[in-house]
Design a protein around this motif. Structure first.
Motif, PDB file in Angstrom:
ATOM      1  N   VAL A   1      -6.002  54.341  38.184  1.00  0.00           N
ATOM      2  CA  VAL A   1      -5.846  55.797  38.169  1.00  0.00           C
ATOM      3  C   VAL A   1      -4.941  56.284  39.305  1.00  0.00           C
ATOM      4  CG1 VAL A   1      -7.899  56.344  36.839  1.00  0.00           C
ATOM      5  CG2 VAL A   1      -8.091  56.076  39.304  1.00  0.00           C
ATOM      6  N   GLY A   2      -4.255  55.413  39.974  1.00  0.00           N
ATOM      7  CA  GLY A   2      -3.273  55.870  40.954  1.00  0.00           C
ATOM      8  C   GLY A   2      -3.220  54.982  42.175  1.00  0.00           C
ATOM      9  N   PRO A   3      -2.050  54.407  42.468  1.00  0.00           N
ATOM     10  CA  PRO A   3      -0.843  54.450  41.646  1.00  0.00           C
ATOM     11  C   PRO A   3      -1.048  53.787  40.287  1.00  0.00           C
ATOM     12  CG  PRO A   3      -0.430  53.320  43.754  1.00  0.00           C
ATOM     13  CD  PRO A   3      -1.864  53.616  43.685  1.00  0.00           C
ATOM     14  N   VAL A   4      -0.211  54.187  39.332  1.00  0.00           N
ATOM     15  CA  VAL A   4      -0.308  53.675  37.964  1.00  0.00           C
ATOM     16  C   VAL A   4       1.018  53.005  37.594  1.00  0.00           C
ATOM     17  CG1 VAL A   4      -1.958  55.482  37.339  1.00  0.00           C
ATOM     18  CG2 VAL A   4       0.480  55.852  36.916  1.00  0.00           C
ATOM     19  N   GLU A   5       1.084  52.434  36.399  1.00  0.00           N
ATOM     20  CA  GLU A   5       2.348  51.854  35.919  1.00  0.00           C
ATOM     21  C   GLU A   5       3.402  52.959  35.905  1.00  0.00           C
ATOM     22  OE1 GLU A   5       3.604  48.760  34.810  1.00  0.00           O
ATOM     23  OE2 GLU A   5       1.726  47.969  35.622  1.00  0.00           O
TER      24      GLU A   5
ATOM     25  N   GLN B   1       0.494  60.736  42.167  1.00  0.00           N
ATOM     26  CA  GLN B   1       0.301  59.331  41.751  1.00  0.00           C
ATOM     27  C   GLN B   1      -0.572  59.130  40.521  1.00  0.00           C
ATOM     28  OE1 GLN B   1      -1.417  60.852  44.100  1.00  0.00           O
ATOM     29  NE2 GLN B   1      -3.191  59.738  44.814  1.00  0.00           N
ATOM     30  N   LYS B   2      -1.012  60.214  39.854  1.00  0.00           N
ATOM     31  CA  LYS B   2      -1.863  60.036  38.676  1.00  0.00           C
ATOM     32  C   LYS B   2      -0.991  60.116  37.413  1.00  0.00           C
ATOM     33  CE  LYS B   2      -5.455  59.591  41.364  1.00  0.00           C
ATOM     34  NZ  LYS B   2      -6.598  60.349  41.800  1.00  0.00           N
ATOM     35  N   ALA B   3      -1.210  61.102  36.530  1.00  0.00           N
ATOM     36  CA  ALA B   3      -0.447  61.101  35.269  1.00  0.00           C
ATOM     37  C   ALA B   3       1.050  61.323  35.483  1.00  0.00           C
ATOM     38  CB  ALA B   3      -1.004  62.140  34.308  1.00  0.00           C
ATOM     39  N   LEU B   4       1.423  61.904  36.598  1.00  0.00           N
ATOM     40  CA  LEU B   4       2.850  62.045  36.871  1.00  0.00           C
ATOM     41  C   LEU B   4       3.490  60.667  37.061  1.00  0.00           C
ATOM     42  CD1 LEU B   4       2.778  65.162  39.219  1.00  0.00           C
ATOM     43  CD2 LEU B   4       4.011  65.021  37.037  1.00  0.00           C
TER      44      LEU B   4
ATOM     45  N   ILE C   1     -16.703  49.693  35.158  1.00  0.00           N
ATOM     46  CA  ILE C   1     -15.278  49.630  35.481  1.00  0.00           C
ATOM     47  C   ILE C   1     -14.612  50.794  34.744  1.00  0.00           C
ATOM     48  CG2 ILE C   1     -15.123  47.127  35.885  1.00  0.00           C
ATOM     49  CD1 ILE C   1     -13.907  46.886  33.039  1.00  0.00           C
ATOM     50  N   ARG C   2     -13.469  51.213  35.272  1.00  0.00           N
ATOM     51  CA  ARG C   2     -12.768  52.337  34.650  1.00  0.00           C
ATOM     52  C   ARG C   2     -11.374  51.866  34.235  1.00  0.00           C
ATOM     53  NH1 ARG C   2     -12.606  56.057  39.436  1.00  0.00           N
ATOM     54  NH2 ARG C   2     -12.684  54.040  40.465  1.00  0.00           N
ATOM     55  N   ILE C   3     -11.024  52.198  33.000  1.00  0.00           N
ATOM     56  CA  ILE C   3      -9.751  51.740  32.457  1.00  0.00           C
ATOM     57  C   ILE C   3      -8.840  52.952  32.246  1.00  0.00           C
ATOM     58  CG2 ILE C   3      -8.675  50.621  30.468  1.00  0.00           C
ATOM     59  CD1 ILE C   3     -11.483  49.020  30.415  1.00  0.00           C
ATOM     60  N   GLY C   4      -7.771  52.990  33.018  1.00  0.00           N
ATOM     61  CA  GLY C   4      -6.893  54.155  33.025  1.00  0.00           C
ATOM     62  C   GLY C   4      -5.970  54.214  31.822  1.00  0.00           C
ATOM     63  N   HIS C   5      -5.603  55.437  31.439  1.00  0.00           N
ATOM     64  CA  HIS C   5      -4.640  55.661  30.355  1.00  0.00           C
ATOM     65  C   HIS C   5      -3.417  56.411  30.870  1.00  0.00           C
ATOM     66  CE1 HIS C   5      -7.855  54.183  27.926  1.00  0.00           C
ATOM     67  NE2 HIS C   5      -8.631  55.206  28.204  1.00  0.00           N
ATOM     68  N   LEU C   6      -3.185  56.330  32.166  1.00  0.00           N
ATOM     69  CA  LEU C   6      -2.115  57.094  32.804  1.00  0.00           C
ATOM     70  C   LEU C   6      -0.856  56.257  32.982  1.00  0.00           C
ATOM     71  CD1 LEU C   6      -4.308  58.597  35.671  1.00  0.00           C
ATOM     72  CD2 LEU C   6      -3.760  59.671  33.491  1.00  0.00           C
ATOM     73  N   GLY C   7       0.284  56.917  32.885  1.00  0.00           N
ATOM     74  CA  GLY C   7       1.554  56.255  33.192  1.00  0.00           C
ATOM     75  C   GLY C   7       2.094  55.436  32.032  1.00  0.00           C
ATOM     76  N   ASN C   8       2.852  54.412  32.373  1.00  0.00           N
ATOM     77  CA  ASN C   8       3.608  53.648  31.378  1.00  0.00           C
ATOM     78  C   ASN C   8       2.754  52.542  30.743  1.00  0.00           C
ATOM     79  OD1 ASN C   8       5.717  52.708  29.846  1.00  0.00           O
ATOM     80  ND2 ASN C   8       6.767  51.689  31.549  1.00  0.00           N
TER      81      ASN C   8
END
Ligand SMILES: *Cc1c(COP(=O)(O)O)cnc(C)c1O
Length: 354
Positions: free
Chosen positions: A6-10, A186-189, A327-334
């Motif tokens: 969730v940050g930094p992300v791809e 650093q999140k969805a941006l 655990i948390r699986i992010g959906h942010l970024g590339n």
């Protein structure tokens, strides 16, 4: 290596290209122009009116949270904080350190924030509500319409930390009468960490910011807002991240923020469906599109480690009492659906031997 964090992300290739360039000098009309456009595009993306003010701080998100509190409130206030995890707790810590009185609505992990729970705080003379729209430590998305209504009927300011909700979930500054909206790079941006932003309503600026002694040189909103009238910051900002931001905001504008929300939603929903089909459990409370928590008690830590060491897939572990639970699986970024197929297959394989 792939980040489901969730940050930094791809980060996107275009952002990486910008971050590799020589930085320009920033006290120039050209850079001011970029900053004024950053302000305009950012406000547009959150539905803030033109009279709203924006500050760009060279700080992580917590810096903007602290700045919002010290520029708007004093020891004479009484604040209400939704504490549903470590980010809610952070608002409480900030208020405690700055000796600003506050009460908490404490949500133990697993509980849903309801209108009934909020109604218990009606009529207590609070000046503002401080809330992390998406409590990132748990993945719970609070009901902004319900919270906004609560603030309206209790004549309270509404301070929204939307750091992990921006881009993932609907945010509408004007519709929900938000007074301070807090964002970060650093999140969805999907930019480098280091720039955080606050969008401030005209009424908050006039009634509070102008009249409040922040007690801080670096984080003083009055100084930042005065400088932003000409597209500048009082001190040297993270110039490179502001250039990354400029590119990304233009891209979000052409895509449309609602479309961005929708794409993240469909990715999250598809992933959750598949997870459950494969026998994994996710929490029952309302979830942000930014991430999916998976309940893996007592093997959460082992799952995180195995994904990282054996597959190079980096999910987000939890700290403290939840370290072995979720655990948390992010959906942010590339990140793309293909990446989730790979992740799901790895999770199934690891689970067999846990
Ligand atoms: C990431 C995040 C922050 C900021 O944390 P920093 O480490 O200071 O950048 C604040 N609030 C929420 C809800 C977050 O998800």
């Amino acid at each position: 290596m792939k980040l489901f964090t969730v940050g930094p992300v791809e980060m996107f290739p275009e952002t990486l290209e910008i971050s590799g360039r020589q930085l320009p000098y920033f006290r120039t009309p050209e850079f001011s122009e970029i900053m004024l456009e950053n302000e305009r595009l950012l406000k547009e993306s959150v539905g803030a009116p033109t009279e709203a003010k924006t500050v760009f701080l060279t700080a992580s998100g917590t810096g903007a949270m602290e700045a919002a509190v010290i520029n708007c409130f004093t020891e004479a206030d009484k604040l209400l904080i939704i504490n549903g995890g470590s980010f809610g707790q952070r608002f409480s810590d900030i208020c405690r350190i700055h000796r600003i009185p506050y009460d908490e609505i404490k949500l133990p992990f697993g509980d849903t924030l309801t209108a009934k729970r909020m109604a218990e705080a009606d009529g207590q003379g609070y000046s503002a509500l401080l809330v992390n729209l998406h409590e990132t430590s748990a993945g719970q998305l609070y009901d902004i319409a319900m919270l906004s209504e609560f603030c309206q009927r209790n004549h309270m300011y509404l301070i929204v930390d939307a750091i992990s909700a921006y881009g993932a979930d609907e945010i509408d500054f004007e519709k929900y009468n938000v007074d301070v909206l807090i964002l970060s790079s650093q999140k969805a941006l999907a930019l480098s960490p280091g720039i955080s932003m606050a969008v401030i309503s005209a009424r908050m600026y006039e009634e509070r910011v102008l009249k409040t002694d922040s007690g801080s040189l670096y984080l003083d909103f009055k100084e930042h807002i005065a400088n932003m009238t000409r597209g500048q910051t009082p001190f040297t900002p993270a110039v490179g991240i502001l250039l990354e931001l400029h590119h990304r905001l233009k891209q979000i504008q052409s895509q449309g923020i609602l479309q961005m929300n929708k794409e993240m939603q469909s990715l999250a929903e598809r992933f959750r469906e598949q997870l459950q089909q494969k026998g994994f459990t996710i929490p029952a409370y309302p979830l942000s599109n930014a991430l999916t928590p998976v309940l893996l008690k007592p093997h959460a830590r082992e799952m995180y480690e195995a994904l990282k060491e054996e597959y190079g897939l980096i999910v987000t572990p939890n700290g403290g009492s939840l370290a072995d639970t979720v655990i948390r699986i992010g959906h942010l970024g590339n990140v793309k659906w293909q990446d989730y197929e790979e992740l799901l297959a790895a999770m199934v394989q690891i689970r067999e031997r846990l």
